[in-house]
Write a protein that holds these residues in place. Sequence first.
Motif, short mmCIF file in Angstrom:
data_model
loop_
_atom_site.label_atom_id
_atom_site.label_comp_id
_atom_site.label_asym_id
_atom_site.label_seq_id
_atom_site.Cartn_x
_atom_site.Cartn_y
_atom_site.Cartn_z
N GLU A 227 -18.07 19.65 -13.73
CA GLU A 227 -18.71 18.81 -14.78
C GLU A 227 -19.31 17.55 -14.48
OE1 GLU A 227 -15.15 18.17 -18.06
OE2 GLU A 227 -15.51 16.03 -17.40
N HIS A 228 -20.46 17.35 -15.02
CA HIS A 228 -21.36 16.10 -14.76
C HIS A 228 -20.52 14.89 -14.82
CE1 HIS A 228 -25.03 14.35 -13.68
NE2 HIS A 228 -24.95 13.63 -14.83
N LEU A 229 -20.76 14.10 -13.65
CA LEU A 229 -20.21 12.81 -13.60
C LEU A 229 -21.14 11.80 -12.63
CD1 LEU A 229 -19.09 12.70 -10.64
CD2 LEU A 229 -17.01 13.79 -11.67
N VAL A 230 -20.70 10.57 -12.76
CA VAL A 230 -21.68 9.83 -11.99
C VAL A 230 -20.93 8.60 -11.28
CG1 VAL A 230 -23.63 7.56 -12.37
CG2 VAL A 230 -23.78 9.83 -13.56
N ALA A 231 -21.06 8.27 -10.29
CA ALA A 231 -20.92 6.87 -9.51
C ALA A 231 -21.99 6.20 -8.98
CB ALA A 231 -19.78 7.46 -8.52
N THR A 232 -22.06 5.14 -9.39
CA THR A 232 -23.22 4.41 -9.02
C THR A 232 -22.92 2.91 -8.45
OG1 THR A 232 -24.77 5.45 -10.66
CG2 THR A 232 -25.95 3.47 -9.66
N VAL A 233 -23.40 2.47 -6.94
CA VAL A 233 -23.12 1.40 -6.48
C VAL A 233 -24.29 0.42 -7.22
CG1 VAL A 233 -22.83 0.14 -4.64
CG2 VAL A 233 -21.73 2.14 -4.84
N THR A 234 -24.13 -0.62 -7.73
CA THR A 234 -24.99 -1.59 -8.47
C THR A 234 -25.26 -2.90 -7.87
OG1 THR A 234 -23.35 -2.15 -10.07
CG2 THR A 234 -25.01 -0.31 -10.46
N GLU A 235 -24.25 -3.18 -6.91
CA GLU A 235 -24.12 -4.53 -6.33
C GLU A 235 -23.57 -4.28 -4.93
OE1 GLU A 235 -23.32 -8.62 -8.59
OE2 GLU A 235 -21.54 -7.95 -7.31
N SER A 236 -24.24 -5.19 -3.99
CA SER A 236 -23.64 -5.52 -2.53
C SER A 236 -23.81 -6.78 -2.25
CB SER A 236 -24.54 -4.46 -1.68
OG SER A 236 -24.22 -4.89 -0.34
N LEU A 237 -22.67 -7.47 -1.90
CA LEU A 237 -22.53 -8.70 -1.41
C LEU A 237 -21.85 -8.92 -0.10
CD1 LEU A 237 -21.21 -10.32 -4.91
CD2 LEU A 237 -23.56 -10.45 -4.08
N THR A 317 -35.98 17.04 -35.24
CA THR A 317 -34.53 17.04 -34.71
C THR A 317 -34.52 17.95 -33.63
OG1 THR A 317 -33.81 18.77 -36.14
CG2 THR A 317 -33.71 16.54 -37.13
N GLN A 318 -33.50 17.50 -32.71
CA GLN A 318 -33.17 18.42 -31.73
C GLN A 318 -31.78 18.33 -31.05
OE1 GLN A 318 -36.11 18.25 -28.43
NE2 GLN A 318 -34.58 18.61 -26.85
N ALA A 319 -31.03 19.27 -31.02
CA ALA A 319 -29.70 19.28 -30.56
C ALA A 319 -29.55 19.03 -29.17
CB ALA A 319 -28.97 20.55 -31.01
N MET A 320 -28.80 18.08 -28.50
CA MET A 320 -28.78 17.83 -26.99
C MET A 320 -27.73 18.78 -26.46
SD MET A 320 -28.39 13.74 -27.48
CE MET A 320 -27.41 13.33 -25.87
N GLU A 321 -28.20 19.54 -25.53
CA GLU A 321 -27.40 20.46 -24.72
C GLU A 321 -26.28 19.64 -23.96
OE1 GLU A 321 -27.85 24.07 -21.36
OE2 GLU A 321 -29.50 22.94 -21.91
N HIS A 322 -26.62 18.48 -23.50
CA HIS A 322 -25.59 17.72 -22.71
C HIS A 322 -25.31 16.47 -23.17
CE1 HIS A 322 -25.99 20.95 -19.72
NE2 HIS A 322 -27.18 20.83 -19.76
N ALA A 323 -24.10 15.75 -22.85
CA ALA A 323 -24.08 14.69 -23.18
C ALA A 323 -24.75 13.64 -22.32
CB ALA A 323 -22.28 14.40 -23.20
N SER A 324 -25.08 12.65 -22.83
CA SER A 324 -25.60 11.42 -22.14
C SER A 324 -24.58 10.63 -21.38
CB SER A 324 -26.08 10.36 -23.01
OG SER A 324 -26.68 9.23 -22.57
N MET A 325 -24.90 10.28 -20.02
CA MET A 325 -23.79 9.45 -19.12
C MET A 325 -24.12 8.06 -19.42
SD MET A 325 -22.73 12.15 -18.06
CE MET A 325 -21.50 11.33 -16.69
N VAL A 326 -24.83 7.44 -20.52
CA VAL A 326 -24.60 6.16 -20.67
C VAL A 326 -23.17 5.98 -21.65
CG1 VAL A 326 -25.77 4.70 -22.63
CG2 VAL A 326 -27.04 6.08 -21.25
#
Length: 384
Positions: A227-237, A317-326
């Motif tokens: 199943e699609h998922l996301v893990a994004t590192v966006t900040e490094s201090l 119109t267009q049906a989306m096949e996949h959910a957005s990860m937003v």
Amino acid sequence: MVDRWAQAAAVQDWMQAHAHHLHQQPEVGLELPETHDYIASALSDLGLRSEVHPAAGVSAVISGRSPGRATVLRADMDALPVHEDTGLAHASERDGAMHACGHDLHMAILLGAAACLVDEPPTHDTVVVFQPGEETDRGAVPTLASHRSLEVDDAETFALHVHATWPAGTVFHRSGTFMAAGDWFRVRFSGPGAHASQPHLAGNPIVAGADFVTGLRAAVAELAGTEHLVATVTESLMGNTVNVIPTEGTLRGTLRTLSAGQRTALIDQLATLAQQAASDGDLEVGVEIVEGYPAVVNNPAYVDRLAAALADAPVQTQAMEHASMVIEDYAYFLQRWPGTMVYLGAQVPGHRSFNHAADAVFDDSVLAIGAGLHLLAADGLTSG
């Protein structure tokens, strides 16, 4: 029945003027005093009495012709802490703030829909809601809790979101999960620190952080096999000079998942990877997970009615096949009432940019289509 699409087209220029003004005067977060005042004034000019709550938005009720199920239409109001780089004639006049996600269009669209509904009332009562703090502040929660106009049980709800990279004027819809659930994480590595010439004497948070990021990317690839998922590192201090191994380093980022099971698995794996990276470097580690927004889940029956109504409408119109990860805190509206959110393509021909980017631009010509969609929802998704 009045031709709602023609009615929306007639206020295109009026909406564009509002959108350009709002784009020039962006405000970030929950506290949007000038934006609140501007929206309330615009609604007052339409003859509507606004309900205004600082840090919780603006709403107004447009009375319908007869009793029945109400409609709640929502637009978000906040900008992003981004320095604009578009070159637009109506570019942001506030350094470090920009409507890089199109919320200026959302507000103008809902104002246009309100103008049309005042002129030709809907069948049942319609509540227009302008909400602050969508981006990171969970603004839907105080908005839903504060407004008397939203104390309705028998209602449906509708919202849209413009998309900078999808074809202008096309409506994208999806039944069920439309946008992901989101969480935020912070990983802090700490140790004694050392001189840069003696890395063998101390653990290095930067090395541990690099190992963690590499491991997290691999873990996401493995978990995403089902199943699609996301893990994004966006900040490094980490660190502040060239000859000192720092005593502490922090990474922050976001997690996006489509199911509770994958969310749990990803959080567990993140914690394991952080502990392993710290152990390998003889460091201590702290992991913090901040629960973010729930998934945006569209009501299937409502989406079916919307698709049927749009089949007769002058839009693509267009049906989306996949959910957005937003992620989107409109999820809280959909937890209270059945309804849907759709994407409205707003790509400027010949220009490729992304929502949230400093050069993000949106095609103003879609304002009338957006207003028409709100009117369709206010009329109970009839196709007239």
